[in-house]
Scaffold this motif. Structure first.
Motif, PDB file in Angstrom:
ATOM      1  N   GLY A  55      21.478  38.015  32.811  1.00 30.81           N
ATOM      2  CA  GLY A  55      20.227  38.410  33.426  1.00 30.81           C
ATOM      3  C   GLY A  55      20.375  38.859  34.869  1.00 30.81           C
ATOM      4  O   GLY A  55      21.394  39.416  35.269  1.00 30.81           O
ATOM      5  N   ASP A  56      19.355  38.593  35.663  1.00 32.95           N
ATOM      6  CA  ASP A  56      19.295  39.051  37.056  1.00 32.95           C
ATOM      7  C   ASP A  56      20.067  38.090  37.952  1.00 32.95           C
ATOM      8  O   ASP A  56      19.491  37.328  38.741  1.00 32.95           O
ATOM      9  N   ARG A  57      21.390  38.130  37.843  1.00 31.36           N
ATOM     10  CA  ARG A  57      22.235  37.174  38.545  1.00 31.36           C
ATOM     11  C   ARG A  57      23.578  37.817  38.855  1.00 31.36           C
ATOM     12  O   ARG A  57      24.192  38.455  37.995  1.00 31.36           O
ATOM     13  N   ASP A  58      24.027  37.676  40.094  1.00 28.79           N
ATOM     14  CA  ASP A  58      25.346  38.168  40.479  1.00 28.79           C
ATOM     15  C   ASP A  58      26.422  37.200  39.990  1.00 28.79           C
ATOM     16  O   ASP A  58      26.308  35.980  40.186  1.00 28.79           O
ATOM     17  N   ILE A  59      27.466  37.737  39.378  1.00 29.58           N
ATOM     18  CA  ILE A  59      28.622  36.959  38.968  1.00 29.58           C
ATOM     19  C   ILE A  59      29.763  37.287  39.930  1.00 29.58           C
ATOM     20  O   ILE A  59      30.132  38.452  40.092  1.00 29.58           O
ATOM     21  N   TYR A  60      30.297  36.265  40.570  1.00 31.79           N
ATOM     22  CA  TYR A  60      31.443  36.441  41.455  1.00 31.79           C
ATOM     23  C   TYR A  60      32.703  36.023  40.713  1.00 31.79           C
ATOM     24  O   TYR A  60      32.707  35.005  40.012  1.00 31.79           O
ATOM     25  N   GLY A  82      50.630  37.035  45.073  1.00 34.35           N
ATOM     26  CA  GLY A  82      50.354  38.381  44.583  1.00 34.35           C
ATOM     27  C   GLY A  82      49.021  38.881  45.106  1.00 34.35           C
ATOM     28  O   GLY A  82      48.365  38.222  45.927  1.00 34.35           O
ATOM     29  N   GLU A  83      48.590  40.047  44.639  1.00 30.78           N
ATOM     30  CA  GLU A  83      47.329  40.614  45.099  1.00 30.78           C
ATOM     31  C   GLU A  83      46.155  39.782  44.589  1.00 30.78           C
ATOM     32  O   GLU A  83      46.056  39.468  43.407  1.00 30.78           O
ATOM     33  N   ILE A  84      45.260  39.422  45.482  1.00 25.16           N
ATOM     34  CA  ILE A  84      44.087  38.629  45.124  1.00 25.16           C
ATOM     35  C   ILE A  84      42.837  39.415  45.507  1.00 25.16           C
ATOM     36  O   ILE A  84      42.764  39.988  46.597  1.00 25.16           O
ATOM     37  N   SER A  85      41.882  39.473  44.597  1.00 23.31           N
ATOM     38  CA  SER A  85      40.694  40.288  44.837  1.00 23.31           C
ATOM     39  C   SER A  85      39.428  39.521  44.499  1.00 23.31           C
ATOM     40  O   SER A  85      39.411  38.679  43.588  1.00 23.31           O
ATOM     41  N   LEU A  86      38.388  39.816  45.248  1.00 25.85           N
ATOM     42  CA  LEU A  86      37.063  39.229  45.046  1.00 25.85           C
ATOM     43  C   LEU A  86      36.132  40.327  44.577  1.00 25.85           C
ATOM     44  O   LEU A  86      36.036  41.378  45.205  1.00 25.85           O
ATOM     45  N   ARG A  87      35.447  40.083  43.466  1.00 28.82           N
ATOM     46  CA  ARG A  87      34.565  41.091  42.874  1.00 28.82           C
ATOM     47  C   ARG A  87      33.196  40.468  42.559  1.00 28.82           C
ATOM     48  O   ARG A  87      33.079  39.267  42.371  1.00 28.82           O
ATOM     49  N   ARG A  88      32.212  41.344  42.526  1.00 31.73           N
ATOM     50  CA  ARG A  88      30.852  40.941  42.135  1.00 31.73           C
ATOM     51  C   ARG A  88      30.383  41.892  41.050  1.00 31.73           C
ATOM     52  O   ARG A  88      30.568  43.096  41.129  1.00 31.73           O
ATOM     53  N   SER A 106      35.668  32.189  38.305  1.00 31.62           N
ATOM     54  CA  SER A 106      34.436  32.939  38.097  1.00 31.62           C
ATOM     55  C   SER A 106      33.250  32.016  38.293  1.00 31.62           C
ATOM     56  O   SER A 106      33.332  30.810  38.042  1.00 31.62           O
ATOM     57  N   SER A 107      32.149  32.590  38.760  1.00 29.35           N
ATOM     58  CA  SER A 107      30.904  31.823  38.862  1.00 29.35           C
ATOM     59  C   SER A 107      30.090  31.918  37.573  1.00 29.35           C
ATOM     60  O   SER A 107      28.951  31.476  37.523  1.00 29.35           O
ATOM     61  N   MET A 108      30.708  32.470  36.533  1.00 24.42           N
ATOM     62  CA  MET A 108      30.006  32.634  35.269  1.00 24.42           C
ATOM     63  C   MET A 108      29.659  31.284  34.648  1.00 24.42           C
ATOM     64  O   MET A 108      28.550  31.046  34.199  1.00 24.42           O
ATOM     65  N   GLY A 117      41.163  19.392  46.097  1.00 29.29           N
ATOM     66  CA  GLY A 117      42.309  20.288  46.020  1.00 29.29           C
ATOM     67  C   GLY A 117      41.928  21.562  45.297  1.00 29.29           C
ATOM     68  O   GLY A 117      41.658  21.542  44.098  1.00 29.29           O
ATOM     69  N   GLY A 118      41.866  22.661  46.030  1.00 30.91           N
ATOM     70  CA  GLY A 118      41.456  23.944  45.472  1.00 30.91           C
ATOM     71  C   GLY A 118      40.028  24.276  45.845  1.00 30.91           C
ATOM     72  O   GLY A 118      39.090  23.628  45.383  1.00 30.91           O
ATOM     73  N   LEU A 119      39.853  25.294  46.681  1.00 35.73           N
ATOM     74  CA  LEU A 119      38.506  25.683  47.123  1.00 35.73           C
ATOM     75  C   LEU A 119      37.782  26.520  46.081  1.00 35.73           C
ATOM     76  O   LEU A 119      36.585  26.321  45.841  1.00 35.73           O
ATOM     77  N   GLY A 120      38.495  27.458  45.461  1.00 36.76           N
ATOM     78  CA  GLY A 120      37.865  28.317  44.470  1.00 36.76           C
ATOM     79  C   GLY A 120      36.677  29.055  45.039  1.00 36.76           C
ATOM     80  O   GLY A 120      36.727  29.599  46.144  1.00 36.76           O
ATOM     81  N   LEU A 121      35.568  29.026  44.320  1.00 32.67           N
ATOM     82  CA  LEU A 121      34.321  29.630  44.792  1.00 32.67           C
ATOM     83  C   LEU A 121      33.383  28.593  45.407  1.00 32.67           C
ATOM     84  O   LEU A 121      32.234  28.885  45.702  1.00 32.67           O
TER      85      LEU A 121
END
Length: 241
Positions: free
Chosen positions: A29-34, A16-22, A45-47, A73-77
């Motif tokens: 705080g001052d941190r990007d969550i992917y 299905g459709e797969i999307s990457l978001r930030r 999630s990188s949360m 098995g599984g690359l993920g992030l």
């Protein structure tokens, strides 16, 4: 797009459709969550990454020897793979991922850990189904050597042993198929698997039909949304000699 949210990429995939978001979240705080979504479902999630990293550290702590050949098995992030490569005993790491989009995000360094993995000559991306390779006696995780045996196999694909990313994965969790995967381990090799749930007794019993020793670890981490701790699990299984 705003300063708090950006969709970096969106593509069709076999699932299905797969999307990457930030995004930015005040609780972190001052941190990007992917984060990665598959359709409307949050896939990764990188949360919270403590358990994904613990999958590597707990597994490799149980592995004897040097140098080591390891499969993820599984690359993920990329958190499990990067944590594994911190072990200097590893001479080669094969990261098996079924979605070329996910590998592309790392190769193109659209996710932060792509740069780390690309810079490490021990890391090898393998575009294939982990479950197909694991249960096919004629296939191997190393594309150049299908007969190669490994010191450790780490798995982080499904949500748990009973909650699957893809319904077709359910067939892997049997004595027969876990046994076929175990044949790809060296004597005393280690298989480890992540789960979002607490350890499940029925799955532990299943693992014991294949492996000589099975340990379950609960990994706790602070969750600001709950103002308290959340938990995941890591199963660590040792093959006989």
């Amino acid at each position: 797009m705003s300063a708090l949210f950006e969709e970096i990429d969106s593509q069709n995939s076999p699932l299905g459709e797969i999307s990457l978001r930030r995004r930015r979240m005040p609780a972190f705080g001052d941190r990007d969550i992917y984060e990665v979504k598959l359709g409307d479902e949050f896939l990764m999630s990188s949360m919270f990454v403590e358990a994904e990293e613990a999958l590597s550290t707990l597994c490799l702590a149980a592995v004897e020897g040097d140098p080591l050949s390891v499969v993820v098995g599984g690359l993920g992030l990329g958190y499990t793979a990067v944590a594994a490569l911190k072990d200097e005993r590893i001479s080669e790491l094969f990261v098996v991922e079924a979605l070329d989009t996910v590998i592309g995000w790392h190769r193109d360094e659209k996710v932060p850990l792509g740069k780390v993995l690309n810079a490490d000559a021990r890391n090898h991306y393998v575009l294939d189904s982990f479950f197909d390779l694991a249960t096919d006696p004629k296939a191997g995780f190393d594309p150049d050597d299908p007969n190669k045996r490994f010191d450790a196999i780490l798995l982080d694909i499904d949500h748990s042993p009973t909650e699957y990313l893809n319904a077709g994965n359910a067939g892997f969790y049997t004595t027969e198929n876990l046994g076929l995967m175990a044949e790809k381990l060296k004597p005393k090799g280690v298989f480890a698997m992540w789960s979002q749930n607490l350890p499940e007794e029925r799955f532990e019993a299943l693992l014991k039909t294949v492996f000589e020793r099975v340990e379950s670890h609960v990994v706790s981490f602070y969750n600001p949304f709950q103002s308290g701790e959340s938990t995941n699990s890591v199963y660590v299984c040792m093959k006989g000699s």
